[in-house]
Write a protein that holds these residues in place. Structure first.
Motif, PDB file in Angstrom:
ATOM      1  N   LYS A   1       0.833  -1.214   0.000  1.00 30.45           N
ATOM      2  CA  LYS A   1       0.000   0.000   0.000  1.00 30.45           C
ATOM      3  C   LYS A   1       0.865   1.261   0.000  1.00 30.45           C
ATOM      4  N   GLU A   2       1.877   1.304   0.858  1.00 32.78           N
ATOM      5  CA  GLU A   2       2.784   2.466   0.887  1.00 32.78           C
ATOM      6  C   GLU A   2       3.407   2.679  -0.482  1.00 32.78           C
TER       7      GLU A   2
ATOM      8  N   GLN B   1       1.740   6.342  -7.092  1.00 30.58           N
ATOM      9  CA  GLN B   1       0.658   7.178  -7.623  1.00 30.58           C
ATOM     10  C   GLN B   1       1.032   8.654  -7.532  1.00 30.58           C
ATOM     11  N   LYS B   2       1.609   9.033  -6.396  1.00 32.70           N
ATOM     12  CA  LYS B   2       1.984  10.429  -6.176  1.00 32.70           C
ATOM     13  C   LYS B   2       3.078  10.893  -7.135  1.00 32.70           C
ATOM     14  N   HIS B   3       3.996   9.991  -7.499  1.00 32.42           N
ATOM     15  CA  HIS B   3       5.171  10.370  -8.291  1.00 32.42           C
ATOM     16  C   HIS B   3       5.212   9.703  -9.673  1.00 32.42           C
TER      17      HIS B   3
ATOM     18  N   TRP C   1      15.064   9.155  -4.580  1.00 29.17           N
ATOM     19  CA  TRP C   1      15.409   7.742  -4.726  1.00 29.17           C
ATOM     20  C   TRP C   1      14.791   7.183  -5.999  1.00 29.17           C
ATOM     21  N   MET C   2      13.549   7.555  -6.291  1.00 36.15           N
ATOM     22  CA  MET C   2      12.849   7.068  -7.476  1.00 36.15           C
ATOM     23  C   MET C   2      13.558   7.514  -8.743  1.00 36.15           C
ATOM     24  N   TYR C   3      13.974   8.798  -8.804  1.00 31.88           N
ATOM     25  CA  TYR C   3      14.734   9.283  -9.958  1.00 31.88           C
ATOM     26  C   TYR C   3      15.954   8.411 -10.198  1.00 31.88           C
ATOM     27  N   ARG C   4      16.684   8.144  -9.130  1.00 29.78           N
ATOM     28  CA  ARG C   4      17.925   7.391  -9.265  1.00 29.78           C
ATOM     29  C   ARG C   4      17.665   5.982  -9.795  1.00 29.78           C
ATOM     30  N   VAL C   5      16.701   5.287  -9.213  1.00 25.51           N
ATOM     31  CA  VAL C   5      16.376   3.929  -9.661  1.00 25.51           C
ATOM     32  C   VAL C   5      15.900   3.948 -11.116  1.00 25.51           C
ATOM     33  N   CYS C   6      15.003   4.880 -11.443  1.00 25.19           N
ATOM     34  CA  CYS C   6      14.446   4.939 -12.799  1.00 25.19           C
ATOM     35  C   CYS C   6      15.507   5.297 -13.835  1.00 25.19           C
TER      36      CYS C   6
END
Length: 167
Positions: free
Chosen positions: A6-7, A13-15, A60-65
């Protein structure tokens, strides 16, 4: 931070815009963009348990993506040869949308001539990140990020002029 589905889904969804922006920066065709989005989502979920909250989720998401996008091509180098400049572009909801849409098309056409790292630099710059944040996301020094970004902006301007995209 305990990884729960869920988290993760709430944060995604937010990003989610990050996924679409990166995929569009790297691929011309919708099918290829969807493949990259799927791969980025898979890599995010797979590594989410390692996200400790030391930085913002979006950082963190930018880096992974971006790392996923940079390595996505290595899976099948032949893939790169089949891509042509894209013809379908998102509509912009503004008063002078036709003009802005044309400018956006020229920009994305020019970006397609950049290499993978240059695309990442321009993407992060357009996201409003400073040199320090760009360096952190790409795993390079701040000085290196500044130099590479300046060179990439100059290269992009040269491409735009060469292709007659200036108005």
């Amino acid at each position: 931070m305990k990884a729960t589905e869920k988290e993760f889904l709430d944060l995604m969804q937010k990003h989610k815009g990050i996924l679409y922006k990166i995929s569009r920066m790297y691929f011309d065709h919708t099918e290829d963009q969807e493949d990259l989005i799927q791969e980025m989502t898979f890599q995010l979920w797979k590594s989410y348990q390692n996200f400790k909250g030391d930085s913002q989720f979006s950082t963190w998401m930018y880096r992974v993506c971006l790392n996923t996008a940079l390595t996505f091509f290595k899976k099948d180098d032949k893939k790169q040869d089949k891509y042509e400049l894209h013809e379908n572009y998102d509509r912009i909801d503004t008063d002078d949308s036709a003009f802005k849409e044309e400018q956006l098309k020229y920009f994305y056409d020019a970006v397609q001539e950049l290499n993978k790292v240059e695309k990442a630099l321009i993407f992060l710059f357009l996201e409003g990140m400073n040199h320090k944040d760009i360096a952190e996301n790409l795993g390079i020094s701040e000085v290196n990020a500044r130099v590479k970004l300046n060179r990439t902006k100059e290269k992009l301007q040269t491409i735009i002029k060469k292709n007659g995209y200036e108005f």
